[in-house]
Design a protein around this motif. Structure first.
Motif, mmCIF file in Angstrom:
data_model
loop_
_atom_site.group_PDB
_atom_site.id
_atom_site.type_symbol
_atom_site.label_atom_id
_atom_site.label_comp_id
_atom_site.label_asym_id
_atom_site.label_seq_id
_atom_site.Cartn_x
_atom_site.Cartn_y
_atom_site.Cartn_z
ATOM 1 N N ASN A 279 154.633 77.675 91.111
ATOM 2 C CA ASN A 279 155.216 76.872 90.819
ATOM 3 C C ASN A 279 156.479 76.509 90.033
ATOM 4 N N ILE B 32 157.349 78.322 87.895
ATOM 5 C CA ILE B 32 158.244 79.191 86.562
ATOM 6 C C ILE B 32 159.390 80.470 86.863
ATOM 7 N N ARG C 69 154.731 70.969 90.824
ATOM 8 C CA ARG C 69 153.580 71.083 89.213
ATOM 9 C C ARG C 69 152.858 70.429 89.484
ATOM 10 N N PHE D 275 144.837 78.829 84.201
ATOM 11 C CA PHE D 275 145.714 80.211 83.410
ATOM 12 C C PHE D 275 144.216 80.995 82.956
ATOM 13 N N ASP E 51 144.657 79.211 75.823
ATOM 14 C CA ASP E 51 146.041 78.784 76.416
ATOM 15 C C ASP E 51 147.227 77.761 77.136
ATOM 16 N N PHE F 191 146.251 73.064 74.961
ATOM 17 C CA PHE F 191 146.469 72.975 73.447
ATOM 18 C C PHE F 191 146.527 71.415 72.765
ATOM 19 N N PHE G 62 146.774 65.263 79.871
ATOM 20 C CA PHE G 62 148.357 65.726 79.893
ATOM 21 C C PHE G 62 149.483 65.623 80.926
ATOM 22 N N GLY G 63 148.742 65.777 81.928
ATOM 23 C CA GLY G 63 149.302 66.308 83.399
ATOM 24 C C GLY G 63 149.445 64.632 84.094
ATOM 25 N N HIS H 200 138.206 73.608 70.636
ATOM 26 C CA HIS H 200 137.395 74.851 70.570
ATOM 27 C C HIS H 200 136.244 74.884 69.818
ATOM 28 N N PHE I 240 149.617 71.038 66.326
ATOM 29 C CA PHE I 240 149.105 72.100 67.285
ATOM 30 C C PHE I 240 149.321 73.752 66.346
ATOM 31 N N ARG J 21 145.045 72.757 65.852
ATOM 32 C CA ARG J 21 144.801 72.638 67.654
ATOM 33 C C ARG J 21 144.704 74.127 67.301
ATOM 34 N N TYR J 22 145.164 75.149 66.529
ATOM 35 C CA TYR J 22 145.436 76.827 66.953
ATOM 36 C C TYR J 22 145.161 77.668 65.642
ATOM 37 N N ASP K 173 142.491 77.459 63.740
ATOM 38 C CA ASP K 173 141.028 78.359 64.070
ATOM 39 C C ASP K 173 141.406 80.051 65.336
ATOM 40 N N VAL K 174 142.168 79.314 66.379
ATOM 41 C CA VAL K 174 141.994 80.221 67.036
ATOM 42 C C VAL K 174 143.223 81.489 66.524
ATOM 43 N N ARG L 160 151.783 84.320 72.375
ATOM 44 C CA ARG L 160 149.990 83.388 72.766
ATOM 45 C C ARG L 160 151.196 81.854 73.031
ATOM 46 N N ARG M 219 152.688 81.800 76.441
ATOM 47 C CA ARG M 219 151.245 81.629 76.940
ATOM 48 C C ARG M 219 151.268 80.138 77.116
ATOM 49 N N VAL M 220 150.956 79.911 76.006
ATOM 50 C CA VAL M 220 150.979 77.774 75.802
ATOM 51 C C VAL M 220 152.002 77.086 76.369
ATOM 52 N N LEU N 282 154.068 78.549 78.595
ATOM 53 C CA LEU N 282 153.926 77.858 80.256
ATOM 54 C C LEU N 282 152.984 77.253 80.953
ATOM 55 N N ALA N 283 151.978 76.823 80.598
ATOM 56 C CA ALA N 283 150.469 76.354 80.567
ATOM 57 C C ALA N 283 151.256 75.085 80.346
ATOM 58 N N MET N 284 152.298 74.302 78.884
ATOM 59 C CA MET N 284 152.499 73.215 79.004
ATOM 60 C C MET N 284 153.693 72.888 80.526
ATOM 61 N N LEU N 285 154.552 74.118 80.689
ATOM 62 C CA LEU N 285 155.212 73.435 81.213
ATOM 63 C C LEU N 285 154.514 72.703 82.812
ATOM 64 N N SER N 286 153.562 74.298 83.182
ATOM 65 C CA SER N 286 153.010 74.591 84.396
ATOM 66 C C SER N 286 152.505 72.638 84.898
ATOM 67 N N ARG N 287 152.249 71.825 83.755
ATOM 68 C CA ARG N 287 151.434 70.629 84.007
ATOM 69 C C ARG N 287 152.954 70.213 83.534
#
Lengths: 268, 253
Positions: free
Chosen positions: A70, A72, A96, A103, A108, A111, A121-122, A155, B154, B157-158, B160-161, B203, B206-207, B209-214
């Motif tokens: 995609n 990246i 994308r 993932f 991750d 979010f 979101f998408g 969570h 954020f 959200r994070y 707790d993580v 993290r 990585r988050v 990246l996940a956001m960019l991917s969507r």
């Protein structure tokens, strides 16, 4: 493995939906900025509706490959084409949307404050609003059987539920191909089976990166072995898994007592 | 609350106060606090009136007094300073239980205590009747820069993580026989804090990246937009308007 573009690579030729491959990777090579080369010319074609497992030991370049699908990461050489559209800077938004990347760690992936917002979101980033957006969210959550969790914070879900929500977040964009990175990791046997049932029922093209060989056999009629940055084998999953010397050469091992010849074959 | 599915400041309910849009409530509480602060400190009865107004809101919101009062304890460290004022301030002094107290200091302490407590009480009510997520949406609706809203979202959200990660690191330390007894162990704790920072930073990557991917391109898509009708604004305005009347009376009488 030819690096010449095959004759059916779209370009000026008319786009025929359903006939063109969902994913075409040809001659893909990539070196990280620190000089470490991870991919040495990967060739892989996935047709619509296929479920393909990408098998390989840790460090084989699996995740690097996924991040190219995609855009990246940008290919050092070679090209990636998704449903007829080449991965290039000017197409990134559409690429994308077409490539649904799930993932490994759902924390991750998820979010947003609630499941509903995360799934939205998408499509919302693509400009969808109002009832159309709501419908997308409901549709995606129903596909993974979690419509009643829409307003919960991610969570507070179980790990298996979070993994399924992660799948829903990309299904909401109606992707051409679903790409899963280690989908079975950290799942208990029930959650693992539930996810398998969902993936089988989708009918979407799936590329599944894993070193969980029984899971690959259960879900994917076809598999490729990625080893040292190239596709080392490509064929029916059952055949690859029955070839013990081949597996051993690429640091892959079946779990103790597992015989791929003794289990029912996955439906194509 | 007991289900642990919401923040512990929030109390689930469906009262009229819960149902008001978040941005109306934020504006109402902010206006209320401004009015309270603008009240002359000598108008003691006005502060009593404010307290009664808040009690009325709490009753309407069905927030139990114990829940409300316990959460107001957050104020204590901040008003400790006010207690010192009668002892240290200048001016005419009064005798009370054998203590010599400054008259102006007493008034200053009262001023800080009364206004501070009312502000905290109103904020606790706001938090008890509004989910954090809605507070953020409300702030965004009121024009808080989206970047700040994203950072806060954020964090929530994070939290707790990250807390979970910290807990696992603590268990891992303890399992290998570590107990923090004194400064000699601080080095270990400092390294843990550093490791936690690095993990959280990774993290974050990585988050991202996940956001960019969507399809993230730098701004969060607006998924929920709060809207409020005249009736809702009027309902929210009832508290600050009633307080304003008391405040004006306090200046005039």
């Amino acid at each position: 493995m030819t690096s010449n573009p095959s004759p059916d690579v779209p370009g000026p030729s008319p786009d025929v939906p359903g006939r063109r491959p969902s994913l075409e990777v040809s001659g893909l090579a990539y070196a990280y900025p620190d000089g470490h080369q991870a991919l040495f010319g990967v060739d892989l074609t996935v047709r619509p509706g296929e479920r393909v497992a990408v098998l390989g030991p840790n460090g084989a370049g699996k995740t690097t490959l996924v991040l190219h699908l995609n855009g990246i990461l940008t290919a050092g050489a070679g090209r990636v084409v998704v449903g007829g559209l080449p991965v290039a800077r000017e197409n990134l938004a559409e690429i994308r949307r077409r490539v649904g990347l799930v993932f490994q760690d759902p924390d991750d992936q998820l979010f947003m404050p609630t499941v509903r917002e995360d799934v939205a979101f998408g499509p919302a980033a693509a400009g969808l609003r109002g009832t159309a957006l709501e419908e997308r969210v409901t549709e995606a959550l129903e596909l993974v059987g979690l419509a009643d969790c829409a307003d919960r914070p991610p969570h507070h879900l179980s790990y298996g539920q979070r993994r399924r929500v992660a799948v829903a977040t990309v299904l909401a964009s109606r992707p051409e191909i679903l790409v899963l990175d280690e989908p079975s990791s950290n799942l208990d046997p029930t959650a693992r089976r539930e996810l398998a049932d969902i993936l089988r029922g989708l009918g979407t093209t799936v590329l599944m990166v894993t070193h969980d060989l029984p899971y690959a056999l259960e879900l994917c009629p076809r598999a490729v072995i990625l080893s040292e940055g190239v596709v080392a084998a490509d064929g029916p999953t059952a055949d690859l898994l029955s070839d013990e010397p081949l597996l051993r050469r690429h640091r892959l091992e079946l779990p103790y007592g597992f015989d791929p010849r003794s289990v029912p074959l996955p439906r194509p | 609350m007991s289900t642990g599915h919401t923040h512990k400041l929030y109390r689930h309910g469906s009262s009229p106060v819960h149902r008001l849009p978040a941005h109306c409530k934020i504006v109402a509480v902010f206006a209320f606090v401004l009015v309270v602060v603008a009240t002359p400190r000598a108008a003691v009865w006005a502060f009593g009136g404010y307290a009664l107004l808040l009690v009325a809101v709490a009753v309407a919101a069905r927030v139990p007094p114990g829940f409300w009062l316990r959460r107001m304890l957050i104020e204590v460290p901040f008003v400790a300073f006010a207690v010192l004022l009668p002892f240290v301030a200048e001016g005419p002094r009064v005798e009370w239980l054998g203590l010599s107290l400054s008259e102006s200091g007493l008034w200053s302490a009262w001023n800080v205590l009364a206004k501070g407590t009312l502000g905290v009480a109103a904020s606790v009510l706001l938090a008890a009747t509004t989910e954090i997520r809605e507070l953020l949406l409300g702030l965004e609706r009121l024009g808080l820069p989206p970047l700040l809203v994203q950072i806060a979202a954020f964090m929530i959200r994070y939290l707790d993580v990250v807390a979970d990660e910290l807990r696992r690191m603590r268990i891992a330390r303890a399992s290998r026989g570590f107990t923090a007894r004194g400064p000699r162990q601080w080095a270990v704790l400092a390294k843990s804090a550093g490791a936690l920072f690095v993990r959280s930073y990774e993290r974050g990557e990585r988050v991202h990246l996940a956001m960019l991917s969507r399809g993230y391109t730098g701004t969060m898509p607006v998924i929920d937009r709060l809207t409020a009708g005249t009736a809702q604004w009027a309902g929210a305005a009832a508290l600050p308007l009633a307080a304003l009347v008391l405040c004006l009376l306090g200046w005039l009488l």
